[in-house]
Enzyme design. Structure first.
Site, PDB file in Angstrom:
ATOM      1  N   LYS A 167      33.567   8.880  54.322  1.00  0.00           N
ATOM      2  CA  LYS A 167      32.718   9.342  53.260  1.00  0.00           C
ATOM      3  C   LYS A 167      32.943   8.699  52.047  1.00  0.00           C
ATOM      4  CE  LYS A 167      32.663  12.339  50.449  1.00  0.00           C
ATOM      5  NZ  LYS A 167      32.278  11.579  49.327  1.00  0.00           N
TER       6      LYS A 167
ATOM      7  N   GLU B 149      46.219   7.171  47.426  1.00  0.00           N
ATOM      8  CA  GLU B 149      46.050   6.295  46.216  1.00  0.00           C
ATOM      9  C   GLU B 149      45.700   6.756  45.121  1.00  0.00           C
ATOM     10  OE1 GLU B 149      47.310   3.107  46.440  1.00  0.00           O
ATOM     11  OE2 GLU B 149      47.754   2.838  48.605  1.00  0.00           O
TER      12      GLU B 149
ATOM     13  N   CYS C 167      42.083   1.644  38.783  1.00  0.00           N
ATOM     14  CA  CYS C 167      43.219   2.430  38.657  1.00  0.00           C
ATOM     15  C   CYS C 167      44.575   1.830  38.260  1.00  0.00           C
ATOM     16  CB  CYS C 167      43.632   3.281  40.032  1.00  0.00           C
ATOM     17  SG  CYS C 167      43.817   1.676  41.197  1.00  0.00           S
TER      18      CYS C 167
ATOM     19  N   GLU D  76      44.155   9.279  31.880  1.00  0.00           N
ATOM     20  CA  GLU D  76      43.673   7.970  32.374  1.00  0.00           C
ATOM     21  C   GLU D  76      42.261   7.925  31.601  1.00  0.00           C
ATOM     22  OE1 GLU D  76      42.721   8.146  36.232  1.00  0.00           O
ATOM     23  OE2 GLU D  76      43.316   6.186  36.707  1.00  0.00           O
TER      24      GLU D  76
HETATM   25  P1  NAP Z   1      37.396  11.489  42.843  1.00  0.00           P
HETATM   26  O1  NAP Z   1      36.611  12.380  41.878  1.00  0.00           O
HETATM   27  O2  NAP Z   1      38.875  11.830  43.186  1.00  0.00           O
HETATM   28  O3  NAP Z   1      36.734  11.180  43.989  1.00  0.00           O
HETATM   29  C1  NAP Z   1      37.355  10.292  44.955  1.00  0.00           C
HETATM   30  C2  NAP Z   1      36.392  10.617  46.379  1.00  0.00           C
HETATM   31  O4  NAP Z   1      36.784  12.025  46.495  1.00  0.00           O
HETATM   32  C3  NAP Z   1      34.862  10.445  46.407  1.00  0.00           C
HETATM   33  O5  NAP Z   1      34.308  10.114  47.734  1.00  0.00           O
HETATM   34  C4  NAP Z   1      34.718  12.103  46.077  1.00  0.00           C
HETATM   35  O6  NAP Z   1      33.315  12.262  46.390  1.00  0.00           O
HETATM   36  C5  NAP Z   1      35.568  12.736  46.721  1.00  0.00           C
HETATM   37  N1  NAP Z   1      35.998  14.104  46.533  1.00  0.00           N
HETATM   38  C6  NAP Z   1      35.806  14.584  45.192  1.00  0.00           C
HETATM   39  N2  NAP Z   1      36.182  15.816  44.978  1.00  0.00           N
HETATM   40  C7  NAP Z   1      36.297  16.189  46.394  1.00  0.00           C
HETATM   41  C8  NAP Z   1      36.758  17.409  47.309  1.00  0.00           C
HETATM   42  N3  NAP Z   1      36.908  18.660  46.591  1.00  0.00           N
HETATM   43  N4  NAP Z   1      36.897  17.500  48.527  1.00  0.00           N
HETATM   44  C9  NAP Z   1      36.702  16.375  49.261  1.00  0.00           C
HETATM   45  N5  NAP Z   1      36.230  15.215  48.608  1.00  0.00           N
HETATM   46  C10 NAP Z   1      36.112  15.217  47.523  1.00  0.00           C
HETATM   47  O7  NAP Z   1      37.734  10.292  42.094  1.00  0.00           O
HETATM   48  P2  NAP Z   1      36.769   9.013  41.212  1.00  0.00           P
HETATM   49  O8  NAP Z   1      36.217   9.827  40.000  1.00  0.00           O
HETATM   50  O9  NAP Z   1      35.660   8.745  42.361  1.00  0.00           O
HETATM   51  O10 NAP Z   1      37.646   7.683  41.112  1.00  0.00           O
HETATM   52  C11 NAP Z   1      38.456   7.690  40.132  1.00  0.00           C
HETATM   53  C12 NAP Z   1      39.577   7.902  40.270  1.00  0.00           C
HETATM   54  O11 NAP Z   1      40.103   7.215  41.702  1.00  0.00           O
HETATM   55  C13 NAP Z   1      40.757   7.579  39.330  1.00  0.00           C
HETATM   56  O12 NAP Z   1      41.716   8.587  38.942  1.00  0.00           O
HETATM   57  C14 NAP Z   1      41.432   6.231  39.701  1.00  0.00           C
HETATM   58  O13 NAP Z   1      42.498   5.824  39.121  1.00  0.00           O
HETATM   59  C15 NAP Z   1      41.497   6.352  41.268  1.00  0.00           C
HETATM   60  N6  NAP Z   1      41.793   5.143  42.021  1.00  0.00           N
HETATM   61  C16 NAP Z   1      42.901   5.027  42.566  1.00  0.00           C
HETATM   62  C17 NAP Z   1      43.115   3.865  43.021  1.00  0.00           C
HETATM   63  C18 NAP Z   1      44.469   3.594  43.757  1.00  0.00           C
HETATM   64  O14 NAP Z   1      44.386   2.646  44.853  1.00  0.00           O
HETATM   65  N7  NAP Z   1      45.529   4.139  43.484  1.00  0.00           N
HETATM   66  C19 NAP Z   1      42.264   2.988  43.264  1.00  0.00           C
HETATM   67  C20 NAP Z   1      40.939   3.217  42.623  1.00  0.00           C
HETATM   68  C21 NAP Z   1      40.631   4.444  41.989  1.00  0.00           C
HETATM   69  P3  NAP Z   1      32.110  12.360  45.165  1.00  0.00           P
HETATM   70  O15 NAP Z   1      32.125  10.983  44.841  1.00  0.00           O
HETATM   71  O16 NAP Z   1      30.979  12.885  45.847  1.00  0.00           O
HETATM   72  O17 NAP Z   1      32.661  13.306  43.895  1.00  0.00           O
END
Ligand code: NAP
Length: 490
Positions: A182, A260, A294, A392
């Site tokens: 997803k 990640e 990230c 962040e």
């Molecule tokens: P996020 O809110 O954690 O969402 C990531 C994914 O998880 C999305 O598909 C999201 O769906 C889903 N999701 C959110 N809440 C959920 C829940 N309660 N249950 C199941 N799935 C859920 O993160 P984001 O805002 O999209 O991305 C930014 C973050 O990603 C930043 O913190 C960044 O540092 C991190 N990141 C880390 C890396 C790495 O390699 N370490 C790389 C890129 C990004 P929805 O979109 O529908 O909410």
């Protein structure tokens, strides 16, 4: 910028489950919008629990046959997928720019970067070695073989709609796993197009299942995977808060996890650094994707004796950045992803100013361009009590801190629960070695701002998660080791 593709069928609006393109069971749909304009790009399936269950059923059905394919056959399919991604690079880049907002030049780069993981793991598929274990008992042979872990649930964020998914699906398929996936609510179009190309490349029905969902429904869909014992592994890229939630919810069925998660990267400039190189490295690492990465430097520590000079060099480069929609070929910074992201960036900058920081460049919403444009910003005289230090920011904001000694800056750099990337610039070889070892991070850029590569192990420590993507280590997360003890051999 219009949604016009050379190959129109790459715009998929349904889920891929069991090799078929189908609507959500409820028939529900949601709109995907362009962050540059707010206009609707397409509506896609709004999947929930029943769709997630159907995807797992399909992945389960396909698992045995896929696992038993020769590694070379799986590699061949991945190579075809790689070729198709490159052949359709312009369309994929268009989808990325439209739904995510980054400039086309960056989207093209993301397609090439994501594709490089597919090529890498096509090769790695043929190198899954085991061991015959030297041991001390006559008449026995002990072997360790590696097997695919089983069904993998891959959940990805919006900031790299293609690369984050490719980085997970390619090793999973190479290892012989089947996948349910997803993407983020904001960016499903690229993921669905990628799934279509995998299908075209010969990935058998049910081996890769992709479903789109709005935020609320997505939680339900993912929840079904977390509770399903057939799903053996969750691979997730996203925020630390959601990563912790997934770990808790997976505990009931003891799934293996790769997480990640978020970062809070320090970027240290020592007084013996090549300042021009340090500024160039910072520009590459900080302003790529408008600061929405990230590994983006979040705290920039500059030694006091070169602070003023560095700030001036940086200010000149940041002031020259072209902020524009992806449709503008000269664009270097696009819109932020949504209103929530804008609110966070503005809150961080306002908080820093209120507590005594000065704005050297930017520091405002670029209202004339649209709702989601924030000016590339440099803040000086930033201190540790400000929000930018501990959270962040995920936007185009470069906060500069002043430090005096190496000891002091290492302590400051490590004073965070996160440990993804860290960068530093120095020309002192002994310091280079010392600081590399003392920084608490999974990835260190030493006189380098662009660290990501399919050949390198990417991942964090501390609350930035665990597991590694890419490199020769990247397959391990999708494999289990089976020990076979054979007796009666003499
Ligand atoms: P996020 O809110 O954690 O969402 C990531 C994914 O998880 C999305 O598909 C999201 O769906 C889903 N999701 C959110 N809440 C959920 C829940 N309660 N249950 C199941 N799935 C859920 O993160 P984001 O805002 O999209 O991305 C930014 C973050 O990603 C930043 O913190 C960044 O540092 C991190 N990141 C880390 C890396 C790495 O390699 N370490 C790389 C890129 C990004 P929805 O979109 O529908 O909410």
């Amino acid at each position: 910028m219009e949604l016009r593709l050379k190959r129109e069928e790459l715009l998929r609006r349904q889920n891929l489950i069991g090799g078929e393109w189908i609507d959500a069971v409820t028939g529900s749909r949601y709109a995907v919008t362009n962050p540059a304009t707010g206009s609707v790009l397409a509506d896609v399936a709004n999947s929930g629990q029943a769709d997630a269950r159907a995807a797992t059923d399909a992945a389960n059905y396909a698992a045995k046959e896929w696992k038993e394919r020769l590694p070379r056959e799986r590699a061949g399919i991945l190579r075809r997928w790689h070729t198709l991604i490159l052949e359709n690079a312009e369309d994929l880049a268009t989808l990325i720019s439209l739904e995510q907002g980054k400039p086309m030049s960056e989207s093209r780069g993301e397609v090439a970067y994501g594709a490089s993981y597919v090529a890498w793991f096509a090769d790695e598929a043929t190198r899954i070695y085991g061991d015959i274990i030297p041991q001390g008992q006559r008449g026995k042979q002990m072997r360790a073989i590696k097997e695919p872990i089983g069904i993998v649930a891959a959940i990805t964020p919006w900031n790299f709609p293609l690369a984050m998914i490719a980085r997970k699906i390619a090793p999973a398929l190479a290892a012989g796993c089947t996948v349910v996936s997803k993407p983020a609510e904001d960016t499903p179009l690229t993921a669905l197009a990628l799934a279509m190309l995998a299908n075209d490349a010969g990935v058998p029905p049910g081996v890769l299942n992709m479903l789109s969902a709005s935020r609320d429904q997505g939680i339900e869909a993912v929840g079904d995977w977390l509770g399903d014992a057939r799903v053996q592994k969750v691979t997730f890229t996203g925020s630390t808060a959601v990563g912790k939630y997934l770990a808790r919810e997976s505990a009931g069925t003891l799934k293996k996890l790769s997480l990640e998660l978020g970062g809070n990267a320090p970027f240290i400039v020592f007084e013996d650094a090549d300042l021009e190189a340090a500024v160039a490295g910072l520009m590459a690492a900080k302003f790529r994707n408008g600061g929405q990465t990230c590994v983006c430097p979040n705290r920039i520590y500059v030694q006091a004796s070169v602070y003023q000079k560095f700030a001036e060099l940086l200010a000149a480069r940041v002031s020259a950045l072209k902020v524009a929609p992806a449709s503008d070929p000269l664009s270097q910074i696009g819109p932020l992803i949504n209103a929530k992201a804008m609110e966070k960036v503005a809150r961080h900058v306002d908080d820093a100013r209120r507590k005594g920081a000065s704005t050297l460049v930017g520091g405002m919403h670029l209202v004339d361009l649209g709702a989601n444009y924030y000016a590339p910003t440099v803040l000086t005289d930033v201190t540790n009590d400000m929000l930018v230090t501990c959270e962040e920011t995920f936007g185009p904001v470069a906060p500069l801190y002043r430090f005096e000694t190496e000891e002091e800056v290492i302590a400051l750099a490590n004073d965070t629960p996160f440990g993804l990337a860290a960068y530093f610039y120095t020309q002192d070889m002994r310091r280079a070695d010392r600081v590399s070892r003392r920084l608490e991070a999974g990835v260190v850029g030493l006189n380098e701002g662009a660290v990501a590569s399919e050949a390198a192990p990417f991942g964090g420590i501390k609350e930035s998660g665990y597991g590694r993507e890419g490199s020769k280590y990247g397959l391990d997360d999708y494999l289990t080791i089976k020990y076979i003890c054979q007796g009666s051999l003499d």
